[in-house]
Write an enzyme that holds these catalytic residues in place. Structure first.
Site, PDB file in Angstrom:
ATOM      1  N   SER A   1      17.856 -10.952  -2.992  1.00 47.97           N
ATOM      2  CA  SER A   1      18.442  -9.979  -3.891  1.00 47.97           C
ATOM      3  C   SER A   1      19.946 -10.214  -4.020  1.00 47.97           C
ATOM      4  O   SER A   1      20.380 -11.285  -4.432  1.00 47.97           O
ATOM      5  CB  SER A   1      18.117  -8.570  -3.383  1.00 47.97           C
ATOM      6  OG  SER A   1      18.466  -7.581  -4.316  1.00 47.97           O
TER       7      SER A   1
ATOM      8  N   HIS B   1      15.449 -11.173  -7.673  1.00 47.91           N
ATOM      9  CA  HIS B   1      14.640 -10.212  -8.431  1.00 47.91           C
ATOM     10  C   HIS B   1      15.580  -9.296  -9.210  1.00 47.91           C
ATOM     11  O   HIS B   1      16.798  -9.388  -9.094  1.00 47.91           O
ATOM     12  CB  HIS B   1      13.688  -9.414  -7.526  1.00 47.91           C
ATOM     13  CG  HIS B   1      14.375  -8.534  -6.521  1.00 47.91           C
ATOM     14  ND1 HIS B   1      13.703  -7.838  -5.539  1.00 47.91           N
ATOM     15  CD2 HIS B   1      15.696  -8.230  -6.321  1.00 47.91           C
ATOM     16  CE1 HIS B   1      14.553  -7.159  -4.801  1.00 47.91           C
ATOM     17  NE2 HIS B   1      15.769  -7.373  -5.255  1.00 47.91           N
TER      18      HIS B   1
END
Length: 229
Positions: A129, A154
Site C-alpha cells: 500500500s 492497491h
C-alpha cells in the site's frame, strides 16, 4: 559493542516515559554502547543507525500499526535533520511496512521530494500500500528490494458514515487520493495510467523481480550486488 538494554545501566533511558515507546518496543530495542576518550555513550540502535544516514520505516515492534501521523512526523524529522547535516550525502530509507494513512504517507513523500539529498529506498520484508508507494518514490536508480521481499499495491481504503452529504464528501476525497496516487505511480513506474488503475483495483502482490519488471524498483539487492565495485 552491542548489549541488551538489561546489560547496561544507561539502557534505563529506554524505559523513560519521555520516549513514548510501546512496552514491547522498549523491551527489544538493543543498545549500542560506544567507548571514547570522554567515556561511554549509549544509543538505541535506531539512533546509532541514523548517524549512518539510515532510517527505518515500519510498524512498531510487536504491532502492525503501519504509517500514521506519529510515524510520519518521526520520519519527516529525521529526513530534515539529515538534509541539514549534509545536503550532498545519500539517505537510506529501509521499508518494512504494511501501509497506513494516505495523508501521513504523503507527508513523508513530499519531504523526500523536498530535501536535497538523494533518498535511496530499500524494501525488506513487505512494502504494501503506502509502503510500496514510498518505495517507488525513491530517487530513480536507487530504489531497491531484497530478494525475498514482497511488494503490494492497491487503491486507497476508506469508509464513511453519517448523513448523505457527509458520505459524498468523503467519497470525493477518497477518489481524489486514488487518482493522485495512480498518477504518481504511473510517473514512477513508467506504466500507463490505465494499467495502474486496473492493477490497483484489488491487492496486487509482486515479488522483488516482478516489482523490478513493473518499474516500482530499479534493482534487486543480492550479496553479489553489494560486493561489486
Amino acid at each position: 559493542m552491542l548489549q541488551s538494554r538489561y546489560d547496561h545501566p544507561l539502557s534505563a533511558i529506554l524505559r523513560s516515559p519521555a520516549l513514548n515507546l510501546p512496552p514491547t518496543h522498549a523491551n527489544i530495542v538493543p543498545m549500542v554502547v560506544e567507548q571514547s576518550g570522554r567515556g561511554e555513550r549509549a544509543f538505541d540502535i535506531y539512533s546509532r543507525l541514523l548517524r549512518e544516514r539510515i532510517i527505518f520505516l515500519g510498524g512498531g515492534a510487536g504491532d502492525r500499526r503501519g504509517i500514521d501521523d506519529a510515524v510520519a512526523d518521526s520520519i519527516v524529522a529525521q529526513l530534515l535533520f539529515l538534509d541539514a547535516e549534509d545536503p550532498e550525502k545519500d539517505i537510506y530509507l529501509y521499508i518494512n511496512s504494511p501501509g497506513g494513512s494516505v495523508t501521513a504517507g504523503m507527508a513523508i513523500y513530499d519531504t523526500m521530494k523536498h530535501i536535497r539529498p538523494d533518498v535511496c529506498t530499500l524494501c525488506f520484508g513487505l512494502a504494501a500500500s503506502m509502503g510500496a508507494f514510498l518505495l517507488s518514490g525513491g530517487t530513480p536508480g536507487k530504489r531497491m528490494a531484497l530478494p525475498n521481499a514482497r511488494i503490494m499495491i492497491h487503491q486507497p481504503l476508506g469508509g464513511a458514515q453519517g448523513q448523505a452529504v457527509d458520505i459524498e464528501i468523503q467519497a470525493r476525497e477518497i477518489l481524489y487520493h486514488k487518482r493522485k496516487l495512480n498518477e504518481l505511480l504511473s510517473q514512477h513506474t513508467g506504466q500507463p495510467i490505465e494499467r495502474i488503475e486496473a492493477d490497483t483495483e484489488r491487492d496486487f502482490f509482486m515479488s522483488a523481480e516482478e516489482a523490478k519488471a513493473y518499474g516500482l524498483i530499479d534493482q534487486v539487492v543480492t550479496r553479489q550486488t553489494l560486493l561489486s565495485p
